[in-house]
Structures are given as C-alpha cells and as structure tokens.
Design a protein around this motif. Sequence first.
Motif, PDB file in Angstrom:
ATOM      1  N   SER A  26       0.610  22.288  49.338  1.00 53.43           N
ATOM      2  CA  SER A  26       1.873  23.020  49.270  1.00 53.43           C
ATOM      3  C   SER A  26       2.937  22.149  48.608  1.00 53.43           C
ATOM      4  O   SER A  26       2.786  20.932  48.505  1.00 53.43           O
ATOM      5  N   ALA A  27       4.016  22.786  48.196  1.00 49.89           N
ATOM      6  CA  ALA A  27       5.058  22.096  47.450  1.00 49.89           C
ATOM      7  C   ALA A  27       5.853  21.096  48.279  1.00 49.89           C
ATOM      8  O   ALA A  27       6.292  20.083  47.774  1.00 49.89           O
ATOM      9  N   GLY A  28       6.057  21.379  49.545  1.00 51.26           N
ATOM     10  CA  GLY A  28       6.861  20.484  50.356  1.00 51.26           C
ATOM     11  C   GLY A  28       6.649  20.738  51.829  1.00 51.26           C
ATOM     12  O   GLY A  28       5.949  21.671  52.218  1.00 51.26           O
ATOM     13  N   PRO A  29       7.274  19.916  52.671  1.00 49.44           N
ATOM     14  CA  PRO A  29       7.055  20.060  54.111  1.00 49.44           C
ATOM     15  C   PRO A  29       7.783  21.259  54.699  1.00 49.44           C
ATOM     16  O   PRO A  29       8.748  21.761  54.133  1.00 49.44           O
ATOM     17  N   ILE A  30       7.298  21.692  55.845  1.00 50.15           N
ATOM     18  CA  ILE A  30       7.951  22.732  56.628  1.00 50.15           C
ATOM     19  C   ILE A  30       8.579  22.031  57.820  1.00 50.15           C
ATOM     20  O   ILE A  30       7.911  21.267  58.516  1.00 50.15           O
ATOM     21  N   ARG A  31       9.867  22.276  58.033  1.00 49.31           N
ATOM     22  CA  ARG A  31      10.584  21.622  59.121  1.00 49.31           C
ATOM     23  C   ARG A  31      11.065  22.659  60.116  1.00 49.31           C
ATOM     24  O   ARG A  31      11.578  23.703  59.722  1.00 49.31           O
ATOM     25  N   PHE A  32      10.920  22.344  61.391  1.00 48.94           N
ATOM     26  CA  PHE A  32      11.436  23.219  62.440  1.00 48.94           C
ATOM     27  C   PHE A  32      11.571  22.425  63.728  1.00 48.94           C
ATOM     28  O   PHE A  32      11.011  21.342  63.879  1.00 48.94           O
ATOM     29  N   VAL A  33      12.339  22.975  64.650  1.00 47.81           N
ATOM     30  CA  VAL A  33      12.571  22.342  65.939  1.00 47.81           C
ATOM     31  C   VAL A  33      11.549  22.879  66.931  1.00 47.81           C
ATOM     32  O   VAL A  33      11.292  24.078  66.989  1.00 47.81           O
ATOM     33  N   VAL A  34      10.981  21.959  67.705  1.00 47.22           N
ATOM     34  CA  VAL A  34       9.945  22.321  68.657  1.00 47.22           C
ATOM     35  C   VAL A  34      10.140  21.492  69.925  1.00 47.22           C
ATOM     36  O   VAL A  34      10.674  20.391  69.884  1.00 47.22           O
ATOM     37  N   ASP A  35       9.724  22.038  71.051  1.00 44.19           N
ATOM     38  CA  ASP A  35       9.761  21.330  72.316  1.00 44.19           C
ATOM     39  C   ASP A  35       8.698  20.238  72.290  1.00 44.19           C
ATOM     40  O   ASP A  35       7.582  20.455  71.791  1.00 44.19           O
ATOM     41  N   GLU A  36       9.016  19.064  72.821  1.00 43.40           N
ATOM     42  CA  GLU A  36       8.057  17.960  72.778  1.00 43.40           C
ATOM     43  C   GLU A  36       6.805  18.222  73.621  1.00 43.40           C
ATOM     44  O   GLU A  36       5.781  17.598  73.427  1.00 43.40           O
ATOM     45  N   LYS A  37       6.869  19.184  74.534  1.00 43.38           N
ATOM     46  CA  LYS A  37       5.714  19.512  75.377  1.00 43.38           C
ATOM     47  C   LYS A  37       4.872  20.650  74.798  1.00 43.38           C
ATOM     48  O   LYS A  37       3.933  21.111  75.432  1.00 43.38           O
ATOM     49  N   GLU A  38       5.209  21.074  73.584  1.00 40.00           N
ATOM     50  CA  GLU A  38       4.457  22.146  72.917  1.00 40.00           C
ATOM     51  C   GLU A  38       3.081  21.639  72.514  1.00 40.00           C
ATOM     52  O   GLU A  38       2.919  20.499  72.095  1.00 40.00           O
ATOM     53  N   SER A  50       5.578  30.331  59.624  1.00 35.98           N
ATOM     54  CA  SER A  50       6.695  29.940  58.768  1.00 35.98           C
ATOM     55  C   SER A  50       6.263  29.889  57.304  1.00 35.98           C
ATOM     56  O   SER A  50       6.992  30.317  56.405  1.00 35.98           O
ATOM     57  N   TYR A  51       5.078  29.372  57.055  1.00 32.50           N
ATOM     58  CA  TYR A  51       4.519  29.276  55.706  1.00 32.50           C
ATOM     59  C   TYR A  51       4.397  30.668  55.087  1.00 32.50           C
ATOM     60  O   TYR A  51       4.777  30.893  53.942  1.00 32.50           O
ATOM     61  N   ALA A  52       3.869  31.613  55.861  1.00 35.78           N
ATOM     62  CA  ALA A  52       3.698  32.982  55.361  1.00 35.78           C
ATOM     63  C   ALA A  52       5.045  33.664  55.169  1.00 35.78           C
ATOM     64  O   ALA A  52       5.247  34.387  54.191  1.00 35.78           O
ATOM     65  N   ARG A  53       5.970  33.452  56.092  1.00 34.77           N
ATOM     66  CA  ARG A  53       7.295  34.073  56.009  1.00 34.77           C
ATOM     67  C   ARG A  53       8.034  33.616  54.753  1.00 34.77           C
ATOM     68  O   ARG A  53       8.744  34.391  54.126  1.00 34.77           O
ATOM     69  N   GLU A  54       7.844  32.349  54.388  1.00 32.40           N
ATOM     70  CA  GLU A  54       8.492  31.814  53.189  1.00 32.40           C
ATOM     71  C   GLU A  54       7.779  32.213  51.907  1.00 32.40           C
ATOM     72  O   GLU A  54       8.274  31.957  50.819  1.00 32.40           O
ATOM     73  N   GLY A  55       6.605  32.816  52.022  1.00 29.06           N
ATOM     74  CA  GLY A  55       5.864  33.260  50.846  1.00 29.06           C
ATOM     75  C   GLY A  55       5.287  32.122  50.030  1.00 29.06           C
ATOM     76  O   GLY A  55       5.157  32.227  48.813  1.00 29.06           O
ATOM     77  N   GLY A  61      -3.709  32.155  55.325  1.00 23.20           N
ATOM     78  CA  GLY A  61      -4.282  32.968  56.386  1.00 23.20           C
ATOM     79  C   GLY A  61      -3.540  32.711  57.686  1.00 23.20           C
ATOM     80  O   GLY A  61      -2.540  31.997  57.716  1.00 23.20           O
ATOM     81  N   SER A  62      -4.053  33.264  58.773  1.00 23.43           N
ATOM     82  CA  SER A  62      -3.335  33.129  60.033  1.00 23.43           C
ATOM     83  C   SER A  62      -4.205  32.646  61.189  1.00 23.43           C
ATOM     84  O   SER A  62      -3.756  32.622  62.319  1.00 23.43           O
ATOM     85  N   LYS A  63      -5.425  32.245  60.917  1.00 22.38           N
ATOM     86  CA  LYS A  63      -6.324  31.779  61.973  1.00 22.38           C
ATOM     87  C   LYS A  63      -6.085  30.289  62.227  1.00 22.38           C
ATOM     88  O   LYS A  63      -6.376  29.454  61.370  1.00 22.38           O
ATOM     89  N   ILE A  64      -5.569  29.979  63.417  1.00 23.38           N
ATOM     90  CA  ILE A  64      -5.254  28.578  63.711  1.00 23.38           C
ATOM     91  C   ILE A  64      -6.511  27.728  63.860  1.00 23.38           C
ATOM     92  O   ILE A  64      -6.446  26.512  63.715  1.00 23.38           O
ATOM     93  N   ASP A  65      -7.646  28.365  64.096  1.00 24.15           N
ATOM     94  CA  ASP A  65      -8.900  27.618  64.231  1.00 24.15           C
ATOM     95  C   ASP A  65      -9.375  27.044  62.902  1.00 24.15           C
ATOM     96  O   ASP A  65     -10.248  26.178  62.881  1.00 24.15           O
ATOM     97  N   ASN A  66      -8.820  27.511  61.788  1.00 24.92           N
ATOM     98  CA  ASN A  66      -9.235  27.039  60.472  1.00 24.92           C
ATOM     99  C   ASN A  66      -8.491  25.791  60.012  1.00 24.92           C
ATOM    100  O   ASN A  66      -8.742  25.307  58.922  1.00 24.92           O
ATOM    101  N   PHE A  67      -7.558  25.285  60.845  1.00 27.59           N
ATOM    102  CA  PHE A  67      -6.703  24.186  60.421  1.00 27.59           C
ATOM    103  C   PHE A  67      -6.688  23.059  61.439  1.00 27.59           C
ATOM    104  O   PHE A  67      -6.921  23.268  62.621  1.00 27.59           O
TER     105      PHE A  67
END
Length: 136
Positions: A26-38, A50-55, A61-67
């Motif tokens: 991808s072209a650059g990083p995705i930044r967001f705020v997250v709880d440290e216990k996530e 977020s990646y899909a929302r930004e196009g 895809g959307s399967k978290i098991d693939n990453f």
Amino acid sequence: MFLSKQKKNQGERGNRLLVSVTVMGSAGPIRFVVDEKELVANVIDMVLKSYAREGRLPVLGSKIDNFVLYSPIAGTEALSPWETIGSFGVRNFMMCKKPGVDKEIEQDATAAINRKGSGSWKAWFNKSLNLKVCSH
C-alpha cells in the motif's frame, strides 16, 4: 488540568494508543486510535475496514484470517491474534497477507466487482445502439 486529561484518557478501558499500520504493497500507513487492551485480531479487522473505506489499492478483502500483523521487536514471527496490542510497547506495525491467499483474495475481488456492476455498462451500450432515429 493535566491530571484531568490523564484520567480521562485512562478510563476503565486503559490507555489509548495512536497506532500506525503499514499494509504491505500500500502507499502509506493507516493510523487510528485504539485501546491498548484491544486484541491483535480486532486491530487487523479495523485496518481492513479503514483500508476499504479509504478505497486503497490493491483490494485486500475482509477476512482477518488471511492476514498477519508484525511488530518490529518480534522479528520475523507474526503476532498472535489473541495478544493485546499494547503488550508490545510499540506503536508501529506491518500487516501482510498470509502466504497462499493471494488467489483467494483476487477471486473475492473479481466476484464483488462482477456482482456490483454485472453488465451495467453493457446494458447502457446496447441501449444506446438500439435507439431509433426518428425520420421526419
């Protein structure tokens, strides 16, 4: 005043972190705020949404098991999806596809494109060719 902001930031959930996840290819990083216990699995899910929302491209895809998510301190080992994101003490991560899922993601993307606009341009083209010219 500083203490009130600190208490607000450390509610029942714990500290919140600004994480930066670079998706391989991808072209650059995705930044967001997250709880440290996530959990790492939830962070991967947030990145994919977020990646899909930004196009962004390429389509992931959307399967978290693939990453998998990597941390600079963990070396070449992928992070366990059941670990908390704040347990590593870092805020920069790298996300990659698991080996062998490229074809599956590509098939999902083409199926989504075909469902979304299956023949819409073809229908428009045929309709424009079938327009009758009225003669006077």
